[in-house]
Design a protein around this motif. Sequence first.
Motif, PDB file in Angstrom:
ATOM      1  N   ARG A  38     -40.327 -21.982 -24.126  1.00  6.21           N
ATOM      2  CA  ARG A  38     -39.007 -21.411 -24.448  1.00  6.21           C
ATOM      3  C   ARG A  38     -38.858 -21.011 -25.913  1.00  6.21           C
ATOM      4  O   ARG A  38     -37.768 -21.090 -26.475  1.00  6.21           O
TER       5      ARG A  38
ATOM      6  N   SER B 266     -27.078 -20.092 -27.633  1.00  2.00           N
ATOM      7  CA  SER B 266     -28.525 -20.021 -27.812  1.00  2.00           C
ATOM      8  C   SER B 266     -28.929 -21.134 -28.780  1.00  2.00           C
ATOM      9  O   SER B 266     -28.164 -22.069 -29.008  1.00  2.00           O
ATOM     10  N   SER B 267     -30.143 -21.032 -29.330  1.00  2.00           N
ATOM     11  CA  SER B 267     -30.584 -22.102 -30.226  1.00  2.00           C
ATOM     12  C   SER B 267     -31.531 -21.570 -31.286  1.00  2.00           C
ATOM     13  O   SER B 267     -32.243 -20.583 -31.071  1.00  2.00           O
TER      14      SER B 267
ATOM     15  N   SER C 224     -31.006 -16.351 -24.829  1.00  2.00           N
ATOM     16  CA  SER C 224     -32.234 -15.731 -25.342  1.00  2.00           C
ATOM     17  C   SER C 224     -33.232 -15.466 -24.227  1.00  2.00           C
ATOM     18  O   SER C 224     -34.243 -14.798 -24.437  1.00  2.00           O
TER      19      SER C 224
ATOM     20  N   MET D  45     -29.501 -14.166  -7.181  1.00  3.50           N
ATOM     21  CA  MET D  45     -30.045 -12.816  -7.333  1.00  3.50           C
ATOM     22  C   MET D  45     -28.990 -11.722  -7.169  1.00  3.50           C
ATOM     23  O   MET D  45     -27.903 -11.820  -7.724  1.00  3.50           O
TER      24      MET D  45
HETATM   25  N1  LIG Z   1     -29.783 -17.694  -9.197  1.00  6.20           N
HETATM   26  C1  LIG Z   1     -30.741 -16.784  -9.323  1.00  6.20           C
HETATM   27  O1  LIG Z   1     -30.847 -15.857  -8.521  1.00  6.20           O
HETATM   28  C2  LIG Z   1     -31.665 -16.854 -10.480  1.00  6.20           C
HETATM   29  C3  LIG Z   1     -32.470 -15.773 -10.784  1.00  6.20           C
HETATM   30  C4  LIG Z   1     -33.268 -15.816 -11.939  1.00  6.20           C
HETATM   31  C5  LIG Z   1     -33.247 -16.975 -12.707  1.00  6.20           C
HETATM   32  N2  LIG Z   1     -32.483 -18.013 -12.331  1.00  6.20           N
HETATM   33  C6  LIG Z   1     -32.421 -19.250 -13.127  1.00  6.20           C
HETATM   34  O2  LIG Z   1     -31.818 -18.915 -14.365  1.00  6.20           O
HETATM   35  C7  LIG Z   1     -32.372 -19.744 -15.378  1.00  6.20           C
HETATM   36  C8  LIG Z   1     -32.889 -18.870 -16.528  1.00  6.20           C
HETATM   37  O3  LIG Z   1     -34.004 -18.123 -16.086  1.00  6.20           O
HETATM   38  P1  LIG Z   1     -34.798 -17.189 -17.095  1.00  6.20           P
HETATM   39  O4  LIG Z   1     -35.876 -16.551 -16.292  1.00  6.20           O
HETATM   40  O5  LIG Z   1     -33.846 -16.355 -17.854  1.00  6.20           O
HETATM   41  O6  LIG Z   1     -35.444 -18.289 -18.054  1.00  6.20           O
HETATM   42  P2  LIG Z   1     -35.988 -18.150 -19.553  1.00  6.20           P
HETATM   43  O7  LIG Z   1     -36.384 -16.749 -19.851  1.00  6.20           O
HETATM   44  O8  LIG Z   1     -36.973 -19.223 -19.718  1.00  6.20           O
HETATM   45  O9  LIG Z   1     -34.700 -18.476 -20.462  1.00  6.20           O
HETATM   46  C9  LIG Z   1     -34.023 -19.679 -20.386  1.00  6.20           C
HETATM   47  C10 LIG Z   1     -33.247 -19.933 -21.667  1.00  6.20           C
HETATM   48  O10 LIG Z   1     -32.329 -20.999 -21.431  1.00  6.20           O
HETATM   49  C11 LIG Z   1     -32.208 -21.807 -22.591  1.00  6.20           C
HETATM   50  N3  LIG Z   1     -32.545 -23.179 -22.206  1.00  6.20           N
HETATM   51  C12 LIG Z   1     -33.717 -23.653 -21.785  1.00  6.20           C
HETATM   52  N4  LIG Z   1     -33.646 -24.976 -21.506  1.00  6.20           N
HETATM   53  C13 LIG Z   1     -32.395 -25.326 -21.773  1.00  6.20           C
HETATM   54  C14 LIG Z   1     -31.694 -26.562 -21.689  1.00  6.20           C
HETATM   55  N5  LIG Z   1     -32.290 -27.685 -21.284  1.00  6.20           N
HETATM   56  N6  LIG Z   1     -30.413 -26.585 -22.036  1.00  6.20           N
HETATM   57  C15 LIG Z   1     -29.816 -25.451 -22.456  1.00  6.20           C
HETATM   58  N7  LIG Z   1     -30.417 -24.249 -22.542  1.00  6.20           N
HETATM   59  C16 LIG Z   1     -31.704 -24.191 -22.194  1.00  6.20           C
HETATM   60  C17 LIG Z   1     -33.165 -21.264 -23.607  1.00  6.20           C
HETATM   61  O11 LIG Z   1     -32.433 -20.381 -24.446  1.00  6.20           O
HETATM   62  P3  LIG Z   1     -31.760 -20.826 -25.815  1.00  6.20           P
HETATM   63  O12 LIG Z   1     -32.758 -21.691 -26.538  1.00  6.20           O
HETATM   64  O13 LIG Z   1     -31.490 -19.539 -26.487  1.00  6.20           O
HETATM   65  O14 LIG Z   1     -30.528 -21.604 -25.468  1.00  6.20           O
HETATM   66  C18 LIG Z   1     -34.135 -20.418 -22.795  1.00  6.20           C
HETATM   67  O15 LIG Z   1     -34.680 -19.353 -23.521  1.00  6.20           O
HETATM   68  C19 LIG Z   1     -33.405 -20.606 -14.689  1.00  6.20           C
HETATM   69  O16 LIG Z   1     -32.812 -21.827 -14.298  1.00  6.20           O
HETATM   70  C20 LIG Z   1     -33.770 -19.805 -13.480  1.00  6.20           C
HETATM   71  O17 LIG Z   1     -34.297 -20.617 -12.450  1.00  6.20           O
HETATM   72  C21 LIG Z   1     -31.699 -17.967 -11.245  1.00  6.20           C
END
Ligand SMILES: NC(=O)c1ccc[n+]([C@@H]2O[C@H](COP(=O)([O-])OP(=O)(O)OC[C@H]3O[C@@H](n4cnc5c(N)ncnc54)[C@H](OP(=O)(O)O)[C@@H]3O)[C@@H](O)[C@H]2O)c1
Length: 349
Positions: free
Chosen positions: A339, A208-209, A186, A298
């Motif tokens: 979230r 998702s949740s 999500s 990225m």
């Molecule tokens: N490697 C890279 O280049 C890169 C780039 C961008 C982001 N990221 C990382 O990717 C992740 C997601 O980023 P985002 O910007 O998409 O975040 P976001 O918009 O906040 O979405 C994260 C989603 O993950 C789920 N979630 C949150 N906490 C959780 C937990 N403890 N266990 C399981 N699911 C959980 C939730 O969805 P549900 O409730 O639907 O499960 C939440 O909506 C982050 O860790 C971020 O640092 C990495």
Amino acid sequence: MAVPETMRAVRITRHGGPEVLEAAEVSVPAPRAGEVLVRVGAVALNNTDLWTREGAYGRPGAPKTLSGWRGPIDFPRIQGADVAGRVAAVGAGVAESLAGRRVVVDPAIYDGDGPDANPVGLMGSERDGGYAEYVTAPVERVHDMTGSPLADDQLAALPTAYGTALGMIARGRLREGETALVSGASGGVGLALVQIARARGARVVAVSSGVKIGAVHDAGAHAVVDRARDVAEQVRAAAPDGIDVALDVVAGELVGEGLPLLREGGRWVVAGALGGYDLRFDVRRLYLHNAQVIGSAMHTPTHFGLLMDLARRGAVRPVIAGTFPLERAADAQQELARRGHVGKIVLRP
Ligand SMILES: NC(=O)c1ccc[n+]([C@@H]2O[C@H](COP(=O)([O-])OP(=O)(O)OC[C@H]3O[C@@H](n4cnc5c(N)ncnc54)[C@H](OP(=O)(O)O)[C@@H]3O)[C@@H](O)[C@H]2O)c1
């Protein structure tokens, strides 16, 4: 376009909670040779804004040390990686014809000039970002979007979330007809993964949740499992022949539970650790099945170029969860941290 001498910005001067975000009147940065000055129309938030503010990335050998993702942050720092806006001024050596163009900025700082260069820095982390009225960027990182049907909010939603998603899908070599597992579905990156994997012809099983499950279905997932229940059991039921590529931003226990669900030669691509970074998994499930665990940071310039082509054609439709004025950056970050959202949260300076 007349450029004022000062601008409103929101910056951090140390690591900490939302209280360290401070509004300030600062000088408008002057574009240096080879740079442009962009008037920010919209800047999207990412989880990295929270982790950079908190200093949650740790360091090699010191996982609890406060740090940005590439090391110490040079404070004060204006956050914000994902900017859409208009070119307000150009530095020496940049074509004047760019002035006034609507653009998206590639926030990556790369380790080389080639099309497959690695990102080793990020706007809003290693250089000032878009929580401000103006931001500078190297001209080669600025993409002309004047003809795109997408609004500024939607364009700003693209760089990090969709760039990361494209990078994960490319590094995981997801092919048409394969089955993909998407975690955090999500969220900003997760919804992008669902949309792009589906458009590539994959069968998409998403995690998702709660009330967000319906929206993940609407974004294109064939099946959505609830992470509040036994995820492995639900994935096995949704994909009895196994998973070809896991596209994972959650990690934690999911990796140990999920690796046995990969098919022969499967790929587990990890790009985030919302569920925990200290993993345990049975390595036999890896080598006995020629499986791979792949880290993904990225995008490359090639991935970003592809993304911009999609945006020019309106072939991606980012979901905007909410918009906030710049002054409410702390509220916006808290909304992200709760979230409860589906899609991207955007600030409008
Ligand atoms: N490697 C890279 O280049 C890169 C780039 C961008 C982001 N990221 C990382 O990717 C992740 C997601 O980023 P985002 O910007 O998409 O975040 P976001 O918009 O906040 O979405 C994260 C989603 O993950 C789920 N979630 C949150 N906490 C959780 C937990 N403890 N266990 C399981 N699911 C959980 C939730 O969805 P549900 O409730 O639907 O499960 C939440 O909506 C982050 O860790 C971020 O640092 C990495």
